[in-house]
Motif scaffolding. Structure first.
Motif, PDB file in Angstrom:
ATOM      1  N   ARG A   5       0.980  -1.016   0.551  1.00 25.06           N
ATOM      2  CA  ARG A   5       0.071   0.012   0.696  1.00 25.06           C
ATOM      3  C   ARG A   5       1.102   1.015  -0.203  1.00 25.06           C
ATOM      4  NH1 ARG A   5      -3.962  -0.338   4.528  1.00 25.06           N
ATOM      5  NH2 ARG A   5      -5.551   0.688   2.987  1.00 25.06           N
ATOM      6  N   VAL A   6       0.576   2.473  -0.359  1.00 19.51           N
ATOM      7  CA  VAL A   6       1.651   2.807  -1.018  1.00 19.51           C
ATOM      8  C   VAL A   6       0.110   4.360  -0.762  1.00 19.51           C
ATOM      9  CG1 VAL A   6       2.623   4.747  -2.451  1.00 19.51           C
ATOM     10  CG2 VAL A   6       3.410   2.613  -2.566  1.00 19.51           C
ATOM     11  N   SER A   7       0.995   5.586   0.153  1.00 19.30           N
ATOM     12  CA  SER A   7       0.070   7.082   0.619  1.00 19.30           C
ATOM     13  C   SER A   7       0.827   7.831  -1.154  1.00 19.30           C
ATOM     14  CB  SER A   7      -0.104   7.233   1.100  1.00 19.30           C
ATOM     15  OG  SER A   7      -1.239   6.615   2.541  1.00 19.30           O
ATOM     16  N   VAL A   8      -0.191   8.711  -1.461  1.00 11.62           N
ATOM     17  CA  VAL A   8       0.276   9.405  -2.601  1.00 11.62           C
ATOM     18  C   VAL A   8      -0.041  11.081  -2.181  1.00 11.62           C
ATOM     19  CG1 VAL A   8       0.232  10.433  -4.711  1.00 11.62           C
ATOM     20  CG2 VAL A   8       0.225   7.864  -5.053  1.00 11.62           C
ATOM     21  N   PHE A   9       1.271  11.516  -1.785  1.00  8.68           N
ATOM     22  CA  PHE A   9       0.579  13.173  -1.625  1.00  8.68           C
ATOM     23  C   PHE A   9       0.769  13.942  -2.837  1.00  8.68           C
ATOM     24  CE2 PHE A   9       2.967  12.520   3.166  1.00  8.68           C
ATOM     25  CZ  PHE A   9       1.965  11.099   2.838  1.00  8.68           C
ATOM     26  N   CYS A  10       0.199  14.376  -3.362  1.00  6.63           N
ATOM     27  CA  CYS A  10       0.377  15.633  -3.720  1.00  6.63           C
ATOM     28  C   CYS A  10      -0.983  16.958  -4.504  1.00  6.63           C
ATOM     29  CB  CYS A  10      -0.352  15.024  -5.522  1.00  6.63           C
ATOM     30  SG  CYS A  10      -1.608  13.802  -5.862  1.00  6.63           S
ATOM     31  N   VAL A  36      -0.366  -2.632  -6.552  1.00  5.42           N
ATOM     32  CA  VAL A  36      -0.544  -1.953  -4.553  1.00  5.42           C
ATOM     33  C   VAL A  36      -1.313  -1.164  -4.684  1.00  5.42           C
ATOM     34  CG1 VAL A  36       1.279   0.016  -4.085  1.00  5.42           C
ATOM     35  CG2 VAL A  36       2.187  -1.560  -5.559  1.00  5.42           C
ATOM     36  N   GLU A  37      -1.751  -1.236  -3.439  1.00  2.00           N
ATOM     37  CA  GLU A  37      -3.122  -0.377  -3.633  1.00  2.00           C
ATOM     38  C   GLU A  37      -2.306   0.972  -3.104  1.00  2.00           C
ATOM     39  OE1 GLU A  37      -6.593   0.624  -0.090  1.00  2.00           O
ATOM     40  OE2 GLU A  37      -5.039  -1.088   0.052  1.00  2.00           O
ATOM     41  N   LEU A  38      -3.398   2.344  -4.262  1.00  2.67           N
ATOM     42  CA  LEU A  38      -3.036   3.474  -3.976  1.00  2.67           C
ATOM     43  C   LEU A  38      -3.990   4.517  -3.035  1.00  2.67           C
ATOM     44  CD1 LEU A  38      -3.045   6.219  -4.684  1.00  2.67           C
ATOM     45  CD2 LEU A  38      -4.543   6.206  -6.248  1.00  2.67           C
ATOM     46  N   ILE A  39      -3.868   4.660  -2.143  1.00  2.00           N
ATOM     47  CA  ILE A  39      -4.080   5.587  -0.504  1.00  2.00           C
ATOM     48  C   ILE A  39      -3.696   7.221  -1.007  1.00  2.00           C
ATOM     49  CG2 ILE A  39      -4.376   5.641   1.531  1.00  2.00           C
ATOM     50  CD1 ILE A  39      -3.093   3.827   1.975  1.00  2.00           C
ATOM     51  N   TYR A  40      -4.821   7.852  -0.962  1.00  2.00           N
ATOM     52  CA  TYR A  40      -4.375   9.252  -1.516  1.00  2.00           C
ATOM     53  C   TYR A  40      -5.548  10.034  -0.508  1.00  2.00           C
ATOM     54  CZ  TYR A  40      -8.656  10.126  -4.874  1.00  2.00           C
ATOM     55  OH  TYR A  40      -9.233  10.176  -5.240  1.00  2.00           O
ATOM     56  N   GLY A  41      -5.307  11.368  -1.137  1.00  2.00           N
ATOM     57  CA  GLY A  41      -6.767  12.339  -0.514  1.00  2.00           C
ATOM     58  C   GLY A  41      -8.071  12.361  -0.277  1.00  2.00           C
ATOM     59  N   GLY A  42      -8.199  11.239  -1.716  1.00  2.00           N
ATOM     60  CA  GLY A  42      -9.643  11.645  -1.734  1.00  2.00           C
ATOM     61  C   GLY A  42     -10.706  12.351  -2.863  1.00  2.00           C
ATOM     62  N   LEU A  96      -3.698   9.082   6.170  1.00  6.14           N
ATOM     63  CA  LEU A  96      -2.698   8.508   5.217  1.00  6.14           C
ATOM     64  C   LEU A  96      -1.467   8.452   5.834  1.00  6.14           C
ATOM     65  CD1 LEU A  96      -3.072  12.347   3.240  1.00  6.14           C
ATOM     66  CD2 LEU A  96      -3.706   9.559   2.100  1.00  6.14           C
ATOM     67  N   ILE A  97      -0.470   8.463   6.374  1.00 10.52           N
ATOM     68  CA  ILE A  97       0.518   7.608   6.785  1.00 10.52           C
ATOM     69  C   ILE A  97       1.120   6.110   7.344  1.00 10.52           C
ATOM     70  CG2 ILE A  97       2.872   8.355   8.092  1.00 10.52           C
ATOM     71  CD1 ILE A  97       2.110  11.028   7.411  1.00 10.52           C
ATOM     72  N   ASP A  98      -0.821   6.460   8.382  1.00  9.60           N
ATOM     73  CA  ASP A  98      -0.048   5.176   8.723  1.00  9.60           C
ATOM     74  C   ASP A  98      -0.931   3.964   8.058  1.00  9.60           C
ATOM     75  OD1 ASP A  98       0.730   6.897  11.282  1.00  9.60           O
ATOM     76  OD2 ASP A  98      -1.236   6.731  12.046  1.00  9.60           O
ATOM     77  N   GLU A  99      -1.554   4.335   7.353  1.00  5.11           N
ATOM     78  CA  GLU A  99      -1.684   2.824   6.816  1.00  5.11           C
ATOM     79  C   GLU A  99      -1.162   2.622   5.810  1.00  5.11           C
ATOM     80  OE1 GLU A  99      -6.159   3.474   5.559  1.00  5.11           O
ATOM     81  OE2 GLU A  99      -6.559   3.721   7.516  1.00  5.11           O
ATOM     82  N   GLN A 128       8.744   7.117  12.373  1.00  7.83           N
ATOM     83  CA  GLN A 128       8.325   6.058  12.005  1.00  7.83           C
ATOM     84  C   GLN A 128       8.727   6.232  10.735  1.00  7.83           C
ATOM     85  OE1 GLN A 128       3.689   5.426  11.156  1.00  7.83           O
ATOM     86  NE2 GLN A 128       4.017   7.383  11.134  1.00  7.83           N
ATOM     87  N   GLN A 129       9.621   5.367  10.295  1.00 10.30           N
ATOM     88  CA  GLN A 129      10.338   5.442   9.663  1.00 10.30           C
ATOM     89  C   GLN A 129       9.877   5.098   7.734  1.00 10.30           C
ATOM     90  OE1 GLN A 129      14.653   4.245   9.087  1.00 10.30           O
ATOM     91  NE2 GLN A 129      14.862   6.064  10.363  1.00 10.30           N
ATOM     92  N   LYS A 130       9.779   5.535   7.311  1.00 14.19           N
ATOM     93  CA  LYS A 130       8.885   4.697   6.221  1.00 14.19           C
ATOM     94  C   LYS A 130       9.472   5.179   4.419  1.00 14.19           C
ATOM     95  CE  LYS A 130       4.439   3.672   8.062  1.00 14.19           C
ATOM     96  NZ  LYS A 130       3.373   3.476   7.451  1.00 14.19           N
ATOM     97  N   PRO A 131       9.936   5.288   3.784  1.00 18.14           N
ATOM     98  CA  PRO A 131      10.152   5.252   2.207  1.00 18.14           C
ATOM     99  C   PRO A 131       9.293   6.038   1.929  1.00 18.14           C
ATOM    100  CG  PRO A 131       9.601   2.876   2.307  1.00 18.14           C
ATOM    101  CD  PRO A 131       9.395   3.342   3.669  1.00 18.14           C
ATOM    102  N   ILE A 132      10.228   7.394   1.355  1.00 14.07           N
ATOM    103  CA  ILE A 132       9.461   8.693   0.719  1.00 14.07           C
ATOM    104  C   ILE A 132      10.339   8.473  -0.094  1.00 14.07           C
ATOM    105  CG2 ILE A 132       9.114  11.081   1.243  1.00 14.07           C
ATOM    106  CD1 ILE A 132       9.985  10.592   3.756  1.00 14.07           C
ATOM    107  N   ALA A 133       9.504   8.745  -1.679  1.00 16.56           N
ATOM    108  CA  ALA A 133      10.196   9.125  -3.363  1.00 16.56           C
ATOM    109  C   ALA A 133       9.875  10.626  -3.602  1.00 16.56           C
ATOM    110  CB  ALA A 133       9.594   8.279  -3.775  1.00 16.56           C
ATOM    111  N   LEU A 134      10.183  11.160  -3.579  1.00 19.72           N
ATOM    112  CA  LEU A 134      10.086  12.390  -4.215  1.00 19.72           C
ATOM    113  C   LEU A 134      10.144  11.962  -5.521  1.00 19.72           C
ATOM    114  CD1 LEU A 134      11.645  15.013  -2.065  1.00 19.72           C
ATOM    115  CD2 LEU A 134       9.292  14.999  -2.312  1.00 19.72           C
TER     116      LEU A 134
END
Length: 198
Positions: A5-10, A36-42, A96-99, A128-134
Motif C-alpha cells: 500500500r502506498v500513500s500518494v501526496f500531491c 499496490v493499493e493507492l491511498i490518497y486524499g480522496g 494517510l501516513i499510518d496506513e 516511524q520510518q517509511k520510504p519516501i520518493a519525491l
C-alpha cells in the motif's frame, strides 16, 4: 522490502505543466499494474484526481481519505468506492501516513509539503520510518533539495537523513526505488548536543 500500500501526496490542482498530470496518471497505472493499493486524499480534482483515475482505469485498488469539509464542497472523487470520510485534515494526514508502507510525493503546494515534512521529521527522530520518493517532474523539487543543503550547512539537518528520501526523475522508476530503501538510524541526544555534521 515488500510494498502493498502506498500513500500518494500531491496537489489538488493540476499545475501549469501537462507533464504533472501525465506523471500522476501514469503513477496510478503503475501502482495498479504492480498490485499496490493507492491511498490518497480522496479528491477528484487536480493531480489527486489524475492519480486515482490512472489506478481506477487500470483496475487497481484505491482508498480515499477525505475530510467532511471537502465532501461538503463536492470535491470527493465520485468513482472511488472505498472512501473514508474523517472529521479533520489532521486525522486525514495521520491516516494517510499510518496506513501506507511507503510514501510517494508528486508535485503539489503547501498541503503536500506539510504531509511530506511530517513523514520526513518522523523518520529523523526514529518514530516511524517509511520510504519516501519525491517524483521530481521537470525538476520540480530541485529547489527543495537546495533548501536541504542550507539546513545542512547551518547544522539544522544531518546529511545522512537525506537517505530517507529518494529523488526520482522518472515515475516509472519509483516502485523499484522504494523497494531498495534501507532504514536510517534516528537522531539521538548526542547528535544534537555535538552539533555533528555528516
Amino acid at each position: 522490502m515488500k510494498i502493498n500500500r502506498v500513500s500518494v501526496f500531491c496537489g489538488a490542482r493540476l499545475g501549469n505543466s501537462n507533464q504533472f498530470k501525465e506523471d500522476a496518471y501514469r503513477l496510478g497505472e503503475i501502482l495498479a499494474k504492480e498490485e499496490v493499493e493507492l491511498i490518497y486524499g480522496g479528491g477528484g480534482l487536480g493531480l489527486m484526481g489524475a492519480t486515482a483515475d490512472g489506478a481506477l482505469d487500470a483496475g487497481g485498488d484505491v482508498t480515499g481519505i477525505i475530510p467532511t469539509v471537502l465532501v461538503d464542497k463536492e470535491m470527493a472523487h465520485p468513482r472511488v468506492k472505498n472512501m473514508k470520510v474523517v472529521d479533520t485534515m489532521s486525522i486525514r494526514k495521520d491516516m494517510l501516513i499510518d496506513e501506507a508502507d511507503a510514501i510517494i510525493v508528486l508535485p503539489g503546494g503547501a498541503g503536500t509539503m506539510e504531509e511530506f515534512f511530517q513523514v520526513f521529521v518522523s523518520g529523523q527522530i526514529g518514530f516511524q520510518q517509511k520510504p519516501i520518493a519525491l517524483v521530481n517532474t521537470d525538476g520540480y523539487y530541485d529547489s527543495l533539495f537546495e533548501l536541504f543543503e542550507t539546513f545542512i550547512e547551518n547544522d539544522f539537518l544531518e546529511r545522512r537523513f537525506l537517505d530517507l528520501i529518494m529523488k526520482v526523475d522518472s515515475v516509472d522508476d519509483v516502485i523499484n526505488q522504494l523497494k531498495s530503501y534501507r532504514p536510517v538510524e534516528g537522531r539521538t541526544r548526542e547528535d544534537i548536543e555535538s552539533g555533528h555534521r555528516d
